[in-house]
Design an enzyme around this catalytic site. Structure first.
Site: not given
Ligand code: PNW
Length: 496
Positions: A169, A342, A344
């Site tokens: 990670h 993942n 988001y």
């Molecule tokens: C993930 N984006 O990071 C990581 O796996 C985690 O460590 C982190 O804390 C979490 O999501 C929240 O940010 C991301 O720009 C970083 O789309 C950036 C993005 C998505 C996920």
């Protein structure tokens, strides 16, 4: 500004009178929301409606990563990582924050496991710090580093929580970065050696391993834009070669884990795929979203699952395309037990007549976001991303390895964070996940990011992703409203 309701004005959480809120949520000790099994037994939740239920044996848990929570950055023989070096460089992280102490999980892991238990979580995804195990990246292992993960694993199992371990990670040993980091093919091999070693030592108790977390983040932001460690801004040809070395590292690691681990150990990646969402749910846009999903993930998940770079990808990179061999493609596409994603935010796509048949749409100016500026809200992403995995590649086992949101929360007068925005976010995303499983999309589990507020990379400690609030000055942990919500989801195995 507050929203009006039929019965009057909804006050802001921070100004609400505490006593009425206390009546809403039973509070236990020190201002924490009641999460213990005794209180849940006292007030059984209503039986969930059929259309909210997740499949039997669905695995619920939370996720974290070593650098973001452990602290103890120089303890017990740990080597320096690229994130130690980066965070210690002036101007890289908001407020000059670092992960030196983080939430001190290295020392408080027993207490933290109890928090998971009282939430009712039965699985936990955490990452292993490579420089704790191999301080120099390769060579002699550091027994004390491995000991920490032995203790953590035993503690989890003693509390009936199934450990899922991520091997990378983002905390590359600095010693390897000094030799080129992921630009050096040797790093892919070193990663596999480390992965095989850990799997050999821990697979008697850890049955699921993730190779690399979010290749798209650590490669593109670390070596492309320079926002993440190691902070480099390399030109396209070098960046594409790094992408290739990352997927190669994944493939070598899959093979090393299979060679070193106990039989039956399951392995897969954990990738933040571009979640292509048809902007309108109509056949032509759905087809466009499926095409987009293959192409927009061509250098990462697509090559892992297909063993080839798509023609569109190779044409688009032209003279900057990565150099690779057929043998490497075979390694990269080593068979997987599951795919972790993942999720988001969505990437909205529509159909167009001209090649490649799809177009990525920009977000509307007023598209709602959560506290991280990058995070646009789009619950449908949690339906389409796993659905694409099944439709395009016939993936048989899928894990949502991260989903969650950052919020700007502050405790109210009674010490509790009433993060109704996180509850809103989770309810909507989980409804879409439920839609997927109800249609037979084989999602086996969901890991919420994150259990605790923690070090949010370049945002430092300002953006909070936890179900449990952490006072970073005192390390006091206090469950938020969303913890009570998620506990109910897990207890009922249904979207509440
Ligand atoms: C993930 N984006 O990071 C990581 O796996 C985690 O460590 C982190 O804390 C979490 O999501 C929240 O940010 C991301 O720009 C970083 O789309 C950036 C993005 C998505 C996920």
């Amino acid at each position: 500004m507050s929203e009006r309701t039929p019965t009057g004005t909804t006050p802001d959480a921070q100004t609400a009178p505490a006593p009425s809120r206390r009546a809403l949520f039973k509070l236990a000790g020190a201002g924490a929301l009641a999460l213990d099994s005794a209180s849940s037994a006292a007030a059984p939740a209503p039986k969930p409606d059929a259309e909210t239920i997740l499949p039997q044996k669905f695995r619920w848990g939370t996720a974290s990563s070593a650098y973001q929570i452990e602290g103890a950055w120089q303890e017990d023989g740990k080597g320096e990582s690229i994130w130690d070096r980066f965070a210690h460089s002036p101007g890289k992280i908001r407020n000059g924050d670092t992960g030196d102490v983080a939430i001190d999980h290295y020392h408080r892991y027993r207490e933290d496991v109890q928090q998971m238990k009282s939430l009712g979580a039965r699985t936990y995804r955490f990452s292993i710090s490579w420089p704790r195990i191999f301080p120099e990246g390769a060579g002699l292992p550091n027994a004390k580093g491995l000991d920490f993960y032995n203790r953590l694993t035993d503690e989890l199992l003693a509390n009936d929580i199934e450990p899922f371990a991520t091997l990378y990670h983002w905390d590359l040993p600095q010693a390897l970065q000094d030799r080129g980091g992921w630009e050096a093919r040797d790093t892919a091999r070193a990663f596999a050696d480390y992965a095989g070693y850990v799997a050999e030592k821990l697979s008697d108790r850890i049955r699921h391993f993730f190779t690399l977390n979010e290749l798209a983040s650590f490669v593109d932001l670390g070596y492309g834009t320079g926002q993440f460690a190691p902070g480099l801004t390399l030109p396209p040809a070098r960046l594409n070669q790094i992408r290739h070395h990352a997927v190669l590292g994944h493939g070598f690691a899959v093979q090393a884990i299979r060679a070193g681990a106990k039989p039956g150990t399951a392995v897969g990646p954990s990738e933040n795929i571009v979640a292509a969402v048809p902007v309108i749910e109509e056949r032509e846009h759905v087809v466009a979203a499926e095409r987009a999903c293959r192409e927009l993930n061509a250098s990462y998940l697509t090559v892992m699952l297909e063993g080839r770079y798509t023609d569109v990808y190779l044409a688009s990179t032209g003279a900057d395309a990565p150099k690779f061999t057929d043998e490497e493609l075979r390694v990269i596409s080593s068979p997987l037990d599951f795919v972790g994603i993942n999720v988001y935010q969505p990437t909205y796509v529509r159909a167009i007549a001209a090649p490649p048949g799809y177009e990525v749409m920009p977000f509307a100016k007023s598209h709602p976001r959560m506290a991280s500026s990058w995070q646009h809200i789009g619950p449908e992403a949690l339906y389409w991303a796993p659905r694409h995995l099944r439709k395009i590649w016939n993936v048989k086992q899928i894990y949502i390895t991260e989903n969650g949101c950052g919020t700007a929360d502050t405790p109210a007068a009674d010490g509790v964070v009433y993060d109704s925005d996180r509850v809103m976010f989770l309810r909507n995303y989980l409804s879409m996940l439920q839609r997927a499983t109800s249609e037979g999309v084989p999602v086996r589990g969901y890991f919420l990011w994150s259990l605790f507020d923690n070090f949010e990379w370049v945002d430092g400690y300002d953006t909070r992703f936890g179900l449990i609030h952490v006072d970073f000055a005192t390390q006091k942990r206090t469950a938020k409203l969303s913890a009570a919500y998620f506990a109910q989801v897990m207890r009922r195995n249904a979207v509440a």
